[in-house]
Design a protein around this motif. Structure first.
Motif, PDB file in Angstrom:
ATOM      1  N   ALA A 151       0.830  -1.200   0.000  1.00 19.10           N
ATOM      2  CA  ALA A 151       0.000   0.000   0.000  1.00 19.10           C
ATOM      3  C   ALA A 151       0.866   1.252   0.000  1.00 19.10           C
ATOM      4  O   ALA A 151       2.018   1.245   0.461  1.00 19.10           O
ATOM      5  CB  ALA A 151      -0.909  -0.004   1.227  1.00 19.10           C
ATOM      6  N   SER A 152       0.299   2.339  -0.505  1.00 16.75           N
ATOM      7  CA  SER A 152       1.038   3.607  -0.582  1.00 16.75           C
ATOM      8  C   SER A 152       1.620   4.016   0.764  1.00 16.75           C
ATOM      9  O   SER A 152       2.731   4.555   0.843  1.00 16.75           O
ATOM     10  CB  SER A 152       0.117   4.707  -1.097  1.00 16.75           C
TER      11      SER A 152
ATOM     12  N   SER B  38      -3.405   2.878  -9.745  1.00 19.28           N
ATOM     13  CA  SER B  38      -4.321   2.587  -8.653  1.00 19.28           C
ATOM     14  C   SER B  38      -5.312   3.739  -8.570  1.00 19.28           C
ATOM     15  O   SER B  38      -4.939   4.869  -8.244  1.00 19.28           O
ATOM     16  CB  SER B  38      -3.559   2.435  -7.334  1.00 19.28           C
TER      17      SER B  38
ATOM     18  N   SER C  29      -3.565   9.370  -3.303  1.00 19.14           N
ATOM     19  CA  SER C  29      -4.194   8.810  -2.099  1.00 19.14           C
ATOM     20  C   SER C  29      -5.248   9.737  -1.501  1.00 19.14           C
ATOM     21  O   SER C  29      -5.251  10.036  -0.304  1.00 19.14           O
ATOM     22  CB  SER C  29      -3.113   8.477  -1.062  1.00 19.14           C
TER      23      SER C  29
ATOM     24  N   SER D 149       2.297   0.771  -4.649  1.00 22.88           N
ATOM     25  CA  SER D 149       1.566   2.009  -4.920  1.00 22.88           C
ATOM     26  C   SER D 149       2.396   3.198  -4.468  1.00 22.88           C
ATOM     27  O   SER D 149       3.091   3.137  -3.442  1.00 22.88           O
ATOM     28  CB  SER D 149       0.216   2.008  -4.199  1.00 22.88           C
TER      29      SER D 149
ATOM     30  N   TYR E 263      -9.618  10.253  -1.752  1.00 16.71           N
ATOM     31  CA  TYR E 263     -10.782   9.433  -2.102  1.00 16.71           C
ATOM     32  C   TYR E 263     -12.051  10.285  -2.160  1.00 16.71           C
ATOM     33  O   TYR E 263     -12.700  10.467  -1.140  1.00 16.71           O
ATOM     34  CB  TYR E 263     -10.978   8.329  -1.055  1.00 16.71           C
TER      35      TYR E 263
ATOM     36  N   CYS F 234      -0.539   6.618  -8.221  1.00 17.81           N
ATOM     37  CA  CYS F 234      -1.665   6.625  -7.286  1.00 17.81           C
ATOM     38  C   CYS F 234      -1.777   7.992  -6.638  1.00 17.81           C
ATOM     39  O   CYS F 234      -0.761   8.605  -6.297  1.00 17.81           O
ATOM     40  CB  CYS F 234      -1.451   5.542  -6.219  1.00 17.81           C
TER      41      CYS F 234
ATOM     42  N   GLY G 273       1.228   6.502  -3.961  1.00 18.17           N
ATOM     43  CA  GLY G 273       0.504   7.648  -3.425  1.00 18.17           C
ATOM     44  C   GLY G 273       1.275   8.317  -2.298  1.00 18.17           C
ATOM     45  O   GLY G 273       1.908   7.652  -1.474  1.00 18.17           O
TER      46      GLY G 273
ATOM     47  N   HIS H  38      -8.663   5.993  -7.600  1.00 18.50           N
ATOM     48  CA  HIS H  38      -9.631   6.346  -6.558  1.00 18.50           C
ATOM     49  C   HIS H  38     -10.664   7.339  -7.058  1.00 18.50           C
ATOM     50  O   HIS H  38     -11.317   8.019  -6.267  1.00 18.50           O
ATOM     51  CB  HIS H  38      -8.898   6.933  -5.343  1.00 18.50           C
TER      52      HIS H  38
END
Length: 351
Positions: free
Chosen positions: A134-135, A216, A188, A157, A190, A186, A159, A218
């Motif tokens: 994960a970022s 990735s 990050s 990722s 949302y 990405c 982000g 969002h």
């Protein structure tokens, strides 16, 4: 550009993109809901379903629980405290195994993001094809090295990360002998604002690191992940839900089954349509020339022995005989037969 293999699937820039339906915690702690989501993602055409692997103690500190932190960028439906949500959405070891078996039985790849070394070990024992970082963990260097040491492909990722932090993460994997790396552009947030997405970073990362680069996503809807394919994205990771109104962190920004199907289908169409950088004319277009292009015709009745001038000629469909761009090889030539008004001119009509 380098390529990476997920089992027998080649992952590379400008190849058919690998589609990951990111279920994450959208199962809401309900394994039967998770199974319904897996089947729906499979039906939509996803290559893989991905979850998130944590325990209430492996990710969040006591102080953070006491602060009851809210991890949302828009109005999402929550219940209870942060600790209650994390506890409810955490998958047990047995649930991991049950989900992995269900994916195997339904011929769709299972993956998950580990958030501790113990969870990475569990996923490795389950036989995942790759690890997804994960970022938030791109600067957790010791963790990256520990996961990379399993010598399986690493999806990372990017982000919140600077270019220097991305390079450091790549080098951490390489230090333990793992060069099977896929980066995901990405953002990050949302969802992010369109002006903050910077899809051109996909091309920048391709050039900077000579690695497969994916996206990735969002954003809301399907247009942005599909646009990433036009830039060569090798992989699309998209949050997935059966119902955007369910309580939880990510349902609101997730693709529903119809949207995921659009992403899976149209991304492959876009990939095929990109073709190559060589100018080619297809067989179908070659055939179309005969109907749509023009040929030289005479524009009045002419007798055998007439010497052709430009004023004698015009160009009309079909394109089966002398093309108009060859008129210079016709003017000044002599007819060897009588020819009528609006007749197509043929090379054997000329001396």
């Amino acid at each position: 550009m380098k390529q990476v293999k997920f089992r027998d699937r080649e992952i590379g820039n400008f190849l058919d993109p690998y589609i990951i339906a990111e279920i994450g915690a959208n199962h809401n702690g309900d394994i039967e809901l998770a199974k319904k989501m897996i089947l729906s993602a499979k039906e939509a055409g996803a290559d893989c379903v991905k979850f998130q692997s944590w325990t209430p103690k492996s990710l969040i500190s006591r102080e953070e629980y006491e602060n009851n932190q809210v991890y949302n960028d828009s109005k999402k439906k929550h219940f209870g405290s942060l600790k209650e949500m994390v506890t409810k959405y955490a998958l047990t070891d047995a649930e991991h195994k049950e989900i992995k078996t269900f994916c195997d039985e339904n011929n769709i790849e299972f993956a998950s993001s580990p958030f501790s070394i113990e969870e990475a070990e569990l996923l490795n024992d389950l036989g995942v094809a790759f690890f997804k970082i994960a970022s938030m963990d791109i600067n957790y260097t010791d963790f990256l090295k520990a996961v990379a040491a399993y010598q399986k492909p690493m999806i990372i990722s990017t982000g919140m990360a600077t270019l220097a932090e991305i390079e450091t993460a790549i080098n951490a994997c390489k230090e333990v002998g793992n060069e099977q790396i896929v980066l995901l552009h990405c953002i990050s947030i949302y969802p992010p604002k369109y002006q903050d997405i910077h899809l051109n970073n996909i091309k920048m990362l391709q050039d900077a690191f000579d690695l497969p680069i994916g996206f990735s996503d969002h954003t809301i809807g399907t247009s942005i992940p599909l646009a990433s394919v036009a830039l060569g994205a090798c992989l699309i990771e998209k949050h997935f839900t059966l119902d955007k109104d369910l309580p939880g962190w990510d349902h609101e920004v997730s693709a529903n089954p119809d949207e995921l199907k659009v992403i899976c289908t149209e991304s492959k169409n876009i990939s095929k349509a990109l073709g190559n950088f060589k100018r080619t004319v297809s067989e179908a277009e070659e055939n179309k020339k005969l109907k749509f292009r023009r040929s030289l015709v005479v524009n009045r009745n002419l007798k055998k022995g007439h010497v052709l001038t430009k004023n004698d000629l015009s160009a009309k469909r079909p394109g089966t005989f002398i093309p108009p761009n060859e008129i210079e090889f016709v003017v000044g030539r002599t007819l060897n037969r009588d020819i009528g008004d609006d007749d197509l001119l043929k090379w054997n009509d000329l001396l």
